[in-house]
Design a protein around this motif. Structure first.
Motif, PDB file in Angstrom:
ATOM      1  N   LEU A   1       0.807  -1.226   0.000  1.00 30.32           N
ATOM      2  CA  LEU A   1       0.000   0.000   0.000  1.00 30.32           C
ATOM      3  C   LEU A   1       0.841   1.277   0.000  1.00 30.32           C
ATOM      4  N   ILE A   2       2.056   1.227   0.539  1.00 29.54           N
ATOM      5  CA  ILE A   2       2.925   2.412   0.467  1.00 29.54           C
ATOM      6  C   ILE A   2       3.142   2.781  -0.993  1.00 29.54           C
ATOM      7  N   GLU A   3       3.492   1.786  -1.792  1.00 27.65           N
ATOM      8  CA  GLU A   3       3.720   2.039  -3.223  1.00 27.65           C
ATOM      9  C   GLU A   3       2.413   2.411  -3.925  1.00 27.65           C
ATOM     10  N   LYS A   4       1.367   1.657  -3.682  1.00 28.09           N
ATOM     11  CA  LYS A   4       0.085   1.890  -4.344  1.00 28.09           C
ATOM     12  C   LYS A   4      -0.458   3.288  -4.077  1.00 28.09           C
ATOM     13  N   TRP A   5      -0.317   3.752  -2.835  1.00 29.94           N
ATOM     14  CA  TRP A   5      -0.869   5.055  -2.470  1.00 29.94           C
ATOM     15  C   TRP A   5       0.146   6.192  -2.591  1.00 29.94           C
ATOM     16  N   GLY A   6       1.392   5.886  -2.907  1.00 29.24           N
ATOM     17  CA  GLY A   6       2.408   6.920  -3.087  1.00 29.24           C
ATOM     18  C   GLY A   6       2.838   7.593  -1.796  1.00 29.24           C
ATOM     19  N   ILE A   7       2.882   6.841  -0.709  1.00 30.26           N
ATOM     20  CA  ILE A   7       3.313   7.396   0.582  1.00 30.26           C
ATOM     21  C   ILE A   7       4.817   7.621   0.550  1.00 30.26           C
ATOM     22  N   GLU A   8       5.234   8.774   1.083  1.00 30.55           N
ATOM     23  CA  GLU A   8       6.644   9.147   1.069  1.00 30.55           C
ATOM     24  C   GLU A   8       7.065   9.679   2.429  1.00 30.55           C
ATOM     25  N   VAL A   9       8.382   9.650   2.684  1.00 29.05           N
ATOM     26  CA  VAL A   9       8.927  10.313   3.865  1.00 29.05           C
ATOM     27  C   VAL A   9       8.532  11.783   3.756  1.00 29.05           C
TER      28      VAL A   9
END
Length: 164
Positions: free
Chosen positions: A146-154
Motif C-alpha cells: 500500500l505504500i507504493e500503491k498510495w504513493g506514501i513518502e517520507v
C-alpha cells in the motif's frame, strides 16, 4: 503390619492416580479463534502538501502488551484498515515480524506525525529487526504494497482520532 499398610496405601494411591487420568483414547479438539479487527479510531494519511491520500479505520496499540503483540496471529486485514502504535515519547524503535502471518508495510512517524522512514513488503514470520533510524512516536502497520500503491513518502503526515 507396616508392610501391609504400606502396600494398601500404595494400592489406593495407584487407583486414585489412574482413575483421575484423562482418557486419551480420543484426540482433543483444538479450537482456534481468529482475531477480529476492532475499530478504535480513524486515521488520515496526508501528503506533505496537505492533500488526503486515504482514510483508514485503525486499531490502536498503546499498552505494552499491545506494543509487543501488534498484528501477530492475524490471518488477514482489509485494505482500509491498519494498526497504529502510539508511544508516550519519541525514541528510536524497531519492529520485527515474529508470529505475524500477513506481509505488512511499516511506517515510522515522528512526534509531529511526519513520516521519517518505512519498510515495504515485510516478510511474514521474519525476526529481522526493522529499525526506524530516527526517533519515532507513532508507527503504522498496513497491508504490504500500500505504500507504493498510495504513493506514501517520507515527509507525509498522519492525523488520527480515537472513536472509542
Amino acid at each position: 503390619m507396616i508392610r501391609r499398610n504400606l502396600f494398601l496405601s500404595l494400592s489406593l494411591a495407584s487407583v486414585i492416580l489412574f482413575s483421575s487420568c484423562k482418557d486419551d483414547s480420543q484426540p482433543e479438539e483444538i479450537i482456534e479463534e481468529s482475531i477480529e479487527f476492532t475499530k478504535e479510531g480513524e486515521l488520515s494519511l496526508i501528503k506533505a502538501g496537505g492533500d488526503t491520500i486515504k482514510k483508514l479505520d485503525i486499531e490502536i496499540a498503546d499498552s505494552q502488551y499491545e506494543h509487543e503483540t501488534g498484528l501477530m496471529y492475524r490471518e488477514s486485514m482489509e485494505e482500509l484498515q491498519g494498526m497504529l502504535f502510539i508511544y508516550d515519547d519519541a525514541a528510536p524503535r524497531a519492529f520485527y515480524m515474529k508470529n505475524t502471518y500477513i506481509p505488512l508495510d511499516i511506517i515510522y512517524y515522528s512526534s509531529d506525525s511526519t513520516a521519517v522512514s518505512f519498510y515495504e513488503n515485510t516478510e511474514p514470520m521474519d525476526q529481522t529487526s526493522l529499525p526506524s533510524g530516527e526517533p519515532t512516536q507513532f508507527v503504522l502497520e498496513i497491508n504490504a504494497g500500500l505504500i507504493e500503491k498510495w504513493g506514501i513518502e517520507v515527509g507525509d503526515k498522519i492525523y488520527f482520532k480515537r472513536t472509542d
